[in-house]
Design a protein around this motif. Structure first.
Motif, PDB file in Angstrom:
ATOM      1  N   UNK A 333       0.852  -1.187   0.000  1.00 39.64           N
ATOM      2  CA  UNK A 333       0.000   0.000   0.000  1.00 39.64           C
ATOM      3  C   UNK A 333       0.890   1.239   0.000  1.00 39.64           C
ATOM      4  N   UNK A 334       0.663   2.141  -0.939  1.00 42.72           N
ATOM      5  CA  UNK A 334       1.499   3.336  -1.078  1.00 42.72           C
ATOM      6  C   UNK A 334       0.632   4.576  -0.981  1.00 42.72           C
ATOM      7  N   UNK A 335       1.277   5.689  -0.705  1.00 41.92           N
ATOM      8  CA  UNK A 335       0.601   6.991  -0.652  1.00 41.92           C
ATOM      9  C   UNK A 335       0.927   7.747  -1.932  1.00 41.92           C
ATOM     10  N   UNK A 336      -0.108   8.081  -2.683  1.00 47.41           N
ATOM     11  CA  UNK A 336       0.072   8.800  -3.950  1.00 47.41           C
ATOM     12  C   UNK A 336       0.253  10.285  -3.664  1.00 47.41           C
ATOM     13  N   UNK A 337       1.399  10.835  -4.074  1.00 46.19           N
ATOM     14  CA  UNK A 337       1.688  12.255  -3.867  1.00 46.19           C
ATOM     15  C   UNK A 337       1.241  13.108  -5.048  1.00 46.19           C
ATOM     16  N   UNK A 338       1.344  12.559  -6.249  1.00 44.63           N
ATOM     17  CA  UNK A 338       0.999  13.313  -7.450  1.00 44.63           C
ATOM     18  C   UNK A 338       1.444  12.536  -8.671  1.00 44.63           C
ATOM     19  N   UNK A 339       1.311  13.158  -9.828  1.00 40.46           N
ATOM     20  CA  UNK A 339       1.716  12.492 -11.054  1.00 40.46           C
ATOM     21  C   UNK A 339       0.973  13.049 -12.249  1.00 40.46           C
ATOM     22  N   UNK A 340       1.188  12.412 -13.388  1.00 38.10           N
ATOM     23  CA  UNK A 340       0.509  12.813 -14.613  1.00 38.10           C
ATOM     24  C   UNK A 340       0.017  11.576 -15.335  1.00 38.10           C
ATOM     25  N   UNK A 341      -0.306  11.703 -16.614  1.00 38.99           N
ATOM     26  CA  UNK A 341      -0.871  10.573 -17.359  1.00 38.99           C
ATOM     27  C   UNK A 341       0.129   9.444 -17.535  1.00 38.99           C
ATOM     28  N   UNK A 342       1.414   9.732 -17.449  1.00 43.60           N
ATOM     29  CA  UNK A 342       2.438   8.717 -17.706  1.00 43.60           C
ATOM     30  C   UNK A 342       3.037   8.130 -16.435  1.00 43.60           C
ATOM     31  N   UNK A 343       3.151   8.906 -15.377  1.00 39.07           N
ATOM     32  CA  UNK A 343       3.870   8.445 -14.192  1.00 39.07           C
ATOM     33  C   UNK A 343       3.159   8.890 -12.922  1.00 39.07           C
ATOM     34  N   UNK A 344       3.512   8.214 -11.827  1.00 41.13           N
ATOM     35  CA  UNK A 344       2.968   8.542 -10.509  1.00 41.13           C
ATOM     36  C   UNK A 344       4.125   8.629  -9.521  1.00 41.13           C
ATOM     37  N   UNK A 345       3.998   9.536  -8.577  1.00 45.88           N
ATOM     38  CA  UNK A 345       5.003   9.704  -7.529  1.00 45.88           C
ATOM     39  C   UNK A 345       4.392   9.194  -6.233  1.00 45.88           C
ATOM     40  N   UNK A 346       5.048   8.200  -5.608  1.00 45.64           N
ATOM     41  CA  UNK A 346       4.484   7.541  -4.431  1.00 45.64           C
ATOM     42  C   UNK A 346       5.559   7.389  -3.362  1.00 45.64           C
ATOM     43  N   UNK A 347       5.103   7.129  -2.147  1.00 47.36           N
ATOM     44  CA  UNK A 347       5.970   6.700  -1.042  1.00 47.36           C
ATOM     45  C   UNK A 347       5.308   5.501  -0.394  1.00 47.36           C
ATOM     46  N   UNK A 348       6.119   4.553   0.033  1.00 48.89           N
ATOM     47  CA  UNK A 348       5.589   3.350   0.679  1.00 48.89           C
ATOM     48  C   UNK A 348       6.717   2.551   1.300  1.00 48.89           C
ATOM     49  N   UNK A 349       6.388   1.762   2.288  1.00 45.68           N
ATOM     50  CA  UNK A 349       7.389   0.955   2.978  1.00 45.68           C
ATOM     51  C   UNK A 349       7.943  -0.102   2.034  1.00 45.68           C
ATOM     52  N   UNK A 350       9.263  -0.130   1.927  1.00 46.50           N
ATOM     53  CA  UNK A 350       9.908  -1.096   1.058  1.00 46.50           C
ATOM     54  C   UNK A 350       9.953  -0.705  -0.403  1.00 46.50           C
ATOM     55  N   UNK A 351       9.392   0.439  -0.740  1.00 52.27           N
ATOM     56  CA  UNK A 351       9.424   0.926  -2.127  1.00 52.27           C
ATOM     57  C   UNK A 351      10.503   1.986  -2.219  1.00 52.27           C
ATOM     58  N   UNK A 352      11.557   1.690  -2.982  1.00 59.41           N
ATOM     59  CA  UNK A 352      12.693   2.601  -3.090  1.00 59.41           C
ATOM     60  C   UNK A 352      13.224   2.588  -4.507  1.00 59.41           C
ATOM     61  N   UNK A 353      14.087   3.516  -4.801  1.00 61.94           N
ATOM     62  CA  UNK A 353      14.669   3.603  -6.139  1.00 61.94           C
ATOM     63  C   UNK A 353      15.413   2.315  -6.458  1.00 61.94           C
ATOM     64  N   UNK A 354      15.176   1.765  -7.656  1.00 54.43           N
ATOM     65  CA  UNK A 354      15.844   0.554  -8.099  1.00 54.43           C
ATOM     66  C   UNK A 354      15.014  -0.701  -7.947  1.00 54.43           C
ATOM     67  N   UNK A 355      13.988  -0.690  -7.100  1.00 55.81           N
ATOM     68  CA  UNK A 355      13.157  -1.876  -6.922  1.00 55.81           C
ATOM     69  C   UNK A 355      12.270  -2.057  -8.144  1.00 55.81           C
ATOM     70  N   UNK A 356      12.083  -3.315  -8.568  1.00 58.99           N
ATOM     71  CA  UNK A 356      11.244  -3.595  -9.726  1.00 58.99           C
ATOM     72  C   UNK A 356       9.776  -3.634  -9.319  1.00 58.99           C
ATOM     73  N   UNK A 357       8.943  -2.964 -10.105  1.00 57.38           N
ATOM     74  CA  UNK A 357       7.498  -2.958  -9.873  1.00 57.38           C
ATOM     75  C   UNK A 357       6.809  -3.458 -11.131  1.00 57.38           C
ATOM     76  N   UNK A 358       5.598  -3.985 -10.961  1.00 55.32           N
ATOM     77  CA  UNK A 358       4.829  -4.488 -12.100  1.00 55.32           C
ATOM     78  C   UNK A 358       4.228  -3.310 -12.855  1.00 55.32           C
TER      79      UNK A 358
END
Length: 372
Positions: A333-358
């Motif tokens: 579960x992440x907190x959506x901070x903002x974004x646009x049609x192409x990308x989203x900016x989020x924060x969440x436990x265990x979610x960091x730069x370099x981690x692979x997401x679906x």
């Protein structure tokens, strides 16, 4: 991080035959593989091989560190620049006889912009002539009284009185002359016609007059601007007031970019938002009065990452992101901070730069490894 529900072998057995077929048979099991079915570990993570990922159409991408948080879809409008614009007004009521410059014209300081015929100008010219005549008489009387006082023929008080009258007369001339500094009597027109002069050099941004139009005193005739900048005005939610500061970037359509110049100190009564004014340079493609949508770029928190917008899944009022650890996938579960049609900016436990997401196929992973 919210606890993930363990996906048992019984649950997997209940999946649709099509999904199981893709998981187990999409191509042949890799050599040495004893079981091609997906496996859930003790943490409720679902284990998928590369072959299974491909068969299910699940693609992945590495999250990147976010530098800005785009706040998109802000209704905005273009206005004349606040600091670099001047309203040119008509000092006296009258009728427009000729318009000498139009919108887009470059003018120099003192250049005629408009001709107006005014009865008030006739009165002013008469008052100026009377003031000059009275000033001349008062000055002569003051000089005569000074001579008479020196010869002892009159008292000093009379000399002082004549000097005072001369000073008042000169002030009346100066005041009447000052009223003519922004205009010039026309030498070719009818009595009472004057030319309105440009108070500064600049470009005519807006023309509010036309021939034959009757104008009141101090009516606006032109808007002059210096430079090529324009202002962009929009409202932001009150919750963002502490995050918005002068200097932040604003993205506009067609790649134009503006910079925040000022943030309002009170809420807009109608929209219940906070007014923001930005400035855009070299805005030849934008016009005052134009309505558009702006995107405000806020500084991103240290832990924020950018992921594809397609990677973010809605679960009730929450947003879920599926993250890979080795060959195991689990939802966060992440907190959506903002974004646009192409990308989203989020924060969440265990979610960091370099981690692979679906980036795609997340809904299938949500079926296999749902988040409680």
């Amino acid at each position: 991080m919210p606890r993930l529900r363990l996906v048992s072998a019984r649950r997997i057995a209940l999946l649709s035959p099509l999904v199981l077929s893709l998981l187990a048979c999409g191509g042949k099991p890799e050599a040495g593989s004893e079981d091609s079915s997906p496996q859930a570990d003790a943490q409720g993570r679902i284990v998928l091989t590369e072959v299974q990922l491909k068969n299910l159409g699940i693609t992945q991408v590495a999250a990147t560190a976010a530098t800005v948080v785009p706040i998109t879809g802000l209704p905005a409008h273009i206005t004349a620049p606040l600091a670099a614009s001047t309203e040119v007004t008509v000092p006296y009521a009258g009728v427009v006889t000729q318009v000498l410059v139009d919108e887009g014209s470059q003018v120099q300081r003192g250049q005629p912009m408009l001709r107006v015929q005014s009865r008030e100008l006739v009165t002013l010219q008469a008052e100026l002539a009377r003031a000059r005549a009275e000033a001349g008489v008062a000055q002569q009387q003051a000089r005569r009284d000074a001579v008479l006082f020196k010869e002892g023929l009159i008292a000093q008080a009379r000399t002082q009185e004549s000097r005072a009258r001369a000073a008042i007369a000169r002030a009346s001339v100066a005041q009447a002359s000052l009223q003519l500094t922004q205009l010039r009597p026309s030498t070719r027109g009818a009595p009472g016609e004057f030319e309105l002069l440009a108070p500064q050099a600049g470009r005519v941004l807006h023309r509010a007059v036309k021939p034959g139009q009757a104008l009141d005193a101090l009516a606006s005739a032109f808007t002059l601007v210096t430079g090529e900048s324009l202002d962009v005005e929009f409202n932001i939610p009150l919750a963002l007031r502490d995050a918005v500061q002068p200097g932040l970037a604003v993205e506009l359509p067609a790649g134009a970019r503006a910079k925040v110049m000022a943030v309002g100190g009170d809420a807009d009564a109608g929209a219940q938002g906070l007014r923001v004014r930005a400035q855009v340079q070299a805005a030849s493609a934008l016009l005052p009065g134009q309505q558009l949508e702006a995107s405000l770029h806020l500084p991103a928190p240290t832990a924020a990452v950018t992921v594809p917008a397609s990677a973010l899944l809605q679960q009730g009022e929450r947003h879920v992101l599926y993250v890979r650890q080795g060959q195991a996938w689990h939802g966060v579960v992440v907190h959506l901070l903002g974004g646009d049609a192409r990308s989203a900016v989020v924060v969440g436990e265990g979610v960091h730069a370099g981690v692979n997401v679906a980036a795609s196929g997340g809904n299938l992973l949500k079926t296999l490894a749902p988040v409680e």
